[in-house]
Write an enzyme that holds these catalytic residues in place. Structure first.
Site, PDB file in Angstrom:
ATOM      1  N   HIS A  84       5.805  -0.813  13.158  1.00 50.28           N
ATOM      2  CA  HIS A  84       5.523  -1.520  11.907  1.00 50.28           C
ATOM      3  C   HIS A  84       6.508  -1.138  10.805  1.00 50.28           C
ATOM      4  O   HIS A  84       6.667  -1.879   9.833  1.00 50.28           O
ATOM      5  CB  HIS A  84       4.058  -1.324  11.469  1.00 50.28           C
ATOM      6  N   ASP A 220       3.068   2.073  18.843  1.00 52.48           N
ATOM      7  CA  ASP A 220       3.652   1.772  17.534  1.00 52.48           C
ATOM      8  C   ASP A 220       4.949   2.566  17.321  1.00 52.48           C
ATOM      9  O   ASP A 220       4.973   3.561  16.591  1.00 52.48           O
ATOM     10  CB  ASP A 220       2.627   2.095  16.445  1.00 52.48           C
ATOM     11  N   SER A 643       4.086   7.047   7.896  1.00 54.56           N
ATOM     12  CA  SER A 643       4.268   6.227   9.094  1.00 54.56           C
ATOM     13  C   SER A 643       5.636   6.500   9.704  1.00 54.56           C
ATOM     14  O   SER A 643       6.657   6.414   9.022  1.00 54.56           O
ATOM     15  CB  SER A 643       4.158   4.743   8.740  1.00 54.56           C
TER      16      SER A 643
END
Length: 708
Positions: A84, A220, A643
């Site tokens: 992402h 991810d 992230s």
């Protein structure tokens, strides 16, 4: 002497803090020995983590694009981060014919790597404490505006002193609401290329349904590479550039994890508000976040309507949709978690302790009435704060407002020039217009503007409303007749510019009025904001004095931090499926296969994954129990911006990539919940398995230093 006592008090407070709470500044790591990180399982010295003069782990961690974190994993500048985080670059490299978001992308040689335009990575070089320097120039009699001017003067001087004539980027940040100041020296590299990305079905497996939830089964991750010039210095994209030779890269462990193992995360957490008052939290969850949730939901409905109709629109709006959806679920989850975890009640208890201290004679004149003043601010600015949230989402999603204002403003300047100056300006203006209308769907944007303004006007108090559109039914026609209706109409205007047409363009006038009204509102509330900042600074200053034994650490503010803890399970819930899970700190391929739904946008899987699962072809990446572990939990204290952060074991080896938090503790930006707050991480063995077994990208595997 007073400053020394404060520092010693702060260090003493560190010694009492549990290892899993807090986002720590790098230069304080050596002092963290008081907590005895070695006893938690760390086998490194502080200098092996953070060193100015020698290579260390901090040299392998990058601020990825200014919004995520990444880690260097090879001697040729290879970067791992989240899928992402690379989403925009993957989407922009895609076309309807070559949809890398849907099908994945793997460069089998360096010449196939895509230039990720506009993307950069920032390496952390060093930091320093300039608190004494700045505070010595300030006094209590200064207004906030005077204080701001003096601080900005000092910041400019500090930046000049440390930039080495522009070689480095220097950022000075305040901490504890302006009670402390540190500078950070960085080096930015702008030639970043996409190397690999799994298909959407792996990188976003579970979609919005599983977002912020556990158990997770999401791959991810994405792979990039940083390039430099031939001397190893930053350079703009060029075919002459070479892969960067980093100061340090992370070796990768395929040993696997077990509950209780040491875990350390380095990254760039964005924002936390751990010292927000109960009044601020109440405003947030009862008014501000509900506004954000409602406006996000409206924007998502409009985007999805048109994305489902057209593949090109789906690609063009994929990044914005994903961002809006992520925050929509986060804000909704935060509201629920704050109420469920009694966060406001606990804050009020803390404030009672502060007030008891503040009532003492020696403290009362400065601190005695602070909480009343802070509460008054939230009462007086409540409607304005609600407006800010609806306005923020309107500006983010309604591109007609942004385009009309930005391009119209430039056209005003353009029209005032002589013919020679116009000829010089025209190519740049044409380029700017094409950029602002890139991937622009006029039908979607027209409906977006109508829906967002309708929502805004129905929810925002009239005395704080910035946008006033009288007849919304006529807005689509107004847009179609505007100079700014689409790229072609703006470029046509540029060929035959007419000042009168611009001055009478109703869309442009709407955008101008909105921006002007917004600026006037900001000015109206500026004095209150200024006073509130002062009260917030004094409150935190007093709180640290009132509660000398309470754990205090600086809020996240996009500066590099370290958090350490353990691989840790989470209490099971009756409403969740724990297929394939023996102990609730990891997930396996079995759980993902059970969620699989053929043709489902969120839970589909490539046929080759099903074949590999059937054959149990896990290679060296399987756990000792014979299963392929996908995701695992740790109690590291992370937030947005983390992230893509590396999850590192006690020997400095990469064991996972952090990508999410859990819904039970979405109040974590306000208060740390030790029993519930977890970092959800991709197991590095799953990352390598996808690259190796699924993608067959042996060229990537061969670059890595894998410790078996």
């Amino acid at each position: 002497m007073k400053r020394l006592l404060l520092v010693l008090s702060f260090i003493a407070s560190l010694i009492q803090i549990k290892a899993d709470e807090g986002m720590w500044l790098m230069m304080l790591i050596e002092r963290l020995n008081g907590v005895d990180m070695q006893k938690e399982g760390l086998h490194l010295t502080p200098e092996e983590i953070y060193s100015v003069n020698h290579s260390s782990i901090k040299d392998a961690v990058v601020h990825f694009g200014g919004f995520c974190t990444g880690e260097i994993v090879s001697p040729q500048g290879l970067i791992f981060t989240n899928h992402h985080c690379g989403y925009r670059a993957i989407a922009e490299a895609s076309t309807p014919e070559k949809d890398y978001l849907k099908n994945g992308f793997w460069a089998k040689k360096k010449s196939e790597e895509f230039n990720a335009k506009g993307l950069y990575v920032r390496f952390f070089v060093r930091m320093g404490d300039v608190t004494d320097r700045i505070l010595s120039k300030l006094n209590k009699d200064l207004s906030e505006e005077q204080r701001k001017i003096i601080i900005e003067e000092q910041i400019k001087a500090i930046q000049k002193e440390n930039s080495e004539n522009g070689k480095y980027t220097v950022v000075v940040k305040d901490f504890f609401e302006g009670n402390e100041f540190y500078y950070f020296v960085y080096q930015d590299f702008k030639d970043i290329r996409l190397v690999g990305a799994p298909p959407y079905a792996i990188g976003k497996f579970g979609g919005n349904t599983d977002n912020w939830e556990w158990p997770r089964h999401t791959g991810d991750f994405s792979v990039f590479r940083v390039y430099s010039d031939k001397e190893g210095f930053p350079a703009s994209f060029s075919t002459e550039n070479i892969p960067l030779k980093p100061k340090h890269f992370l070796p990768i462990s395929v040993k696997g994890t077990k509950e209780g193992d040491f875990s350390m995360v380095l990254g760039y957490p964005g924002t936390t508000n751990r010292y927000l008052t109960s009044f601020g939290i109440q405003q947030m969850v009862e008014k501000d976040y509900p506004a954000w949730v409602e406006a996000s939901k409206t924007a998502m409905e409009v985007m999805k309507k048109y994305m489902d109709k057209d593949h090109a629109t789906q690609l063009n709006y994929a990044t914005n949709y994903a961002q809006v959806a992520n925050y929509w679920k986060n804000r909704a989850g935060t509201i629920e978690a704050v109420h469920k975890n009694n966060t406001i009640r606990d804050k009020k208890e803390l404030e009672k302790q502060f007030q008891k201290w503040a009532e003492k004679t020696e403290n009362h004149s400065v601190y005695g009435d602070l909480l009343n003043k802070i509460q008054a601010y939230y009462t007086e600015s409540s409607d304005r704060n609600i407006e800010k949230n609806y306005s923020r989402l309107l500006q983010k999603n309604a591109r007609y407002i942004k385009n009309a204002f930005q391009i119209g403003d430039i056209l005003e300047v353009y029209l005032a020039q002589n013919d020679h100056s116009k000829a010089l300006m025209k190519p740049e203006l044409q380029h700017a217009i094409k950029q602002l209308y890139a991937g622009f769907n006029p039908q979607l944007e027209s409906e977006m503007l109508v829906r967002m303004i309708t929502l805004y006007q129905s929810k925002v108090a009239k005395d704080v409303a910035s946008i006033k559109a009288d007849n919304l039914q006529q807005l689509p026609e107004l847009i179609q007749s505007s100079i700014f209706a689409n790229e072609t109409s703006v470029l046509n205007f540029l060929e035959k510019p007419d000042p009168k047409s611009l001055s009478q363009d109703k869309l442009y006038l709407l955008a101008l009025a909105y921006i002007k009204n917004n600026q006037e509102l900001a000015e109206k509330y500026a004095k209150g904001e200024e006073i509130f900042k002062k009260h917030s600074r004094l409150f935190l200053d007093g709180l640290r004095k009132a509660l000398p034994h309470k754990k205090f650490y600086p809020d996240a503010n996009s500066t590099i931090r370290l958090t350490y803890g353990q691989v840790t399970s989470l209490p099971k819930r009756s409403d969740r499926d724990y297929s394939g899970i023996q102990n609730n700190y990891y997930t396996t391929m079995e759980g993902m296969i059970k969620k699989y739904k053929k043709g489902d946008a969120e839970f589909d899987l490539p046929a080759s994954i099903m074949k590999l699962y059937k054959d149990k072809d896990y290679g060296i990446y399987k756990d000792k129990n014979g299963k392929l572990h996908l995701n695992f939990l740790s109690n590291n204290d992370i937030t947005g911006g983390n992230s893509g952060s590396p999850v590192i074991d006690g020997h400095g080896r990469l064991i996972g990539i952090a990508f999410d938090g859990n819904s039970e503790a979405l109040s974590g930006d306000i208060v740390f919940e030790p029993q519930l707050q977890r970092s959800i991480n991709v197991d590095i063995r799953y990352v390598l398995w996808v690259i190796d077994k699924f993608a067959g990208a042996q060229n990537i595997i061969q670059e890595l230093s894998i410790v078996k």
